[in-house]
Design an enzyme around this catalytic site. Sequence first.
Site, short mmCIF file in Angstrom:
data_model
loop_
_atom_site.label_atom_id
_atom_site.label_comp_id
_atom_site.label_asym_id
_atom_site.label_seq_id
_atom_site.Cartn_x
_atom_site.Cartn_y
_atom_site.Cartn_z
N HIS A 36 1.64 -1.53 -0.32
CA HIS A 36 0.09 0.01 0.38
C HIS A 36 0.97 0.51 -0.32
O HIS A 36 -0.02 2.31 -0.76
CB HIS A 36 -1.01 0.14 1.38
CG HIS A 36 -1.48 -0.95 1.34
ND1 HIS A 36 -2.34 -1.55 2.72
CD2 HIS A 36 -1.96 -2.23 0.14
CE1 HIS A 36 -3.35 -2.73 1.91
NE2 HIS A 36 -2.82 -2.78 1.16
N ASP A 87 -5.74 6.27 1.77
CA ASP A 87 -6.28 4.95 1.13
C ASP A 87 -7.36 4.20 0.84
O ASP A 87 -7.78 4.70 1.05
CB ASP A 87 -4.63 4.16 0.31
CG ASP A 87 -4.33 2.73 1.66
OD1 ASP A 87 -5.50 3.05 3.02
OD2 ASP A 87 -3.39 2.33 2.25
#
Length: 479
Positions: free
Chosen positions: A31, A122
Amino acid sequence: MESTRAELAAPTERLAPRPHVVLLASPGAGHLIPLAELARRLVDDHGFAATLVTFTDLSTAEALSGVPACVATAALPAVPLDDLLAGTSMETVLFELVHRSLPNLRAILRSVGAPLAALVPDFFCSAALPLAAELGVPGYVFVPSNLTTIALMRATVELHDGVPPGEYRDLPELLCLPGGVSLRRTDLPRSFQSSNEPVYAHLLEEGRRYRGADGILVNTFYELEPATVEEFKQAAGRGAFPPVFPVGPFVRPSTSSDEAAGASACIEWLDRQPTGSVVYVSFGSGGSLTVEQTAELAAGLEASGHRFLWVVRMPNLDGNDGHDHEDKQNPLAWLPAGFLERTADKGLAVAAWAPQVRVLSHPATAVFVSHCGWNSALESASAGVPIVAWPLYAEQRMNAVVLEGSVGVALRPRARERGEIAAVVKELMEGADKGRAVRRQAGDLQQAAARAWSPEGSSRRALEQVAATWKKVTLAEVK
């Protein structure tokens, strides 16, 4: 150096600090890496200042070491999580961590000196989006995976439109998504396979919050998922979903660790191999095989007769594997007896790590046996290397379906046994039918990935559009 530049700037420039984008990364290198690359693009190409915010609880110094020097970092203070029950899923822990960290994130956002241009959490941190609305700035979700991931979330949310609160429904046995992607339930991430999964309700709420985002930035590019991009454009035109911007591929650059002794050994070995002769094998930073799978893969590689570079990780030792190894902490000790000796003239096995981007871009590398993590898939696409798909967990089975079916750059063994492994490796390396088609498609996709970030490329234009929107909002605020 920054202060020197400021002193040399014209008076009007001194009065106009760069607009600031704050990006929030959920834990995990998969990520963090693409979000850090997005931040670098915003700084280098569009004149923003950027701060990448991480979670002290679940972040590592190793993961943060790859953040570009031009991007500032800030760590959210640890929050108490000891009230969570033992055995709570990692996803639930993460969602709780995000919720409990919102006051600290608000403080960071309010402390940004320059005009705040946007907040970009995110895809696991959409609970932060209301803070963007509270501060009057755009809130965009960043998706480090592909458009199929967003299509799955959207399908889950739409399945529950009009359903009473607290009632959850299973996705269909065969889920047909935009772009011609058809997923069996077993292809879905485990958390989506049953509405009884504890984290299913959290994911549903996460997806519902996406509808309130001002936009979605996705680590893909138009040419990789064209039909899906077009369907999302239509959905945005109807007001059914926020605009989606394919702004990838974000591929991590080489870092100082890539120059380590182990990296040099890998590259020097590749330098001695013929062009297009090596099968590269790696299952990512979190992937591990069972002892039995390791033995089958070893036998399959040996039977294929092709050269290989294998990044061997410690096997998954859940349960009794029936083996007795003196050196249980050395991954190479778990390879079948005699394997290294028999393949010494064709293969190189290394423990735990290799400089993957450099390996994939090396002229000797021809095929990638991969877990189909999305970062690895994009690195492979950018290097023009076709994939033997061996998904392990999370969204990797879904990625494998996309890469093999709609994108056409992968083949998947029908079974994880030595004969099938050898057959698929040989097909991709030398096959005149399927193998040739997949190799050609991988080469075409490499060119498309490069074009995406060319001056007139699709991803460059998409990010320019987003950046212009953010600057316009910031300018209006300053006025």
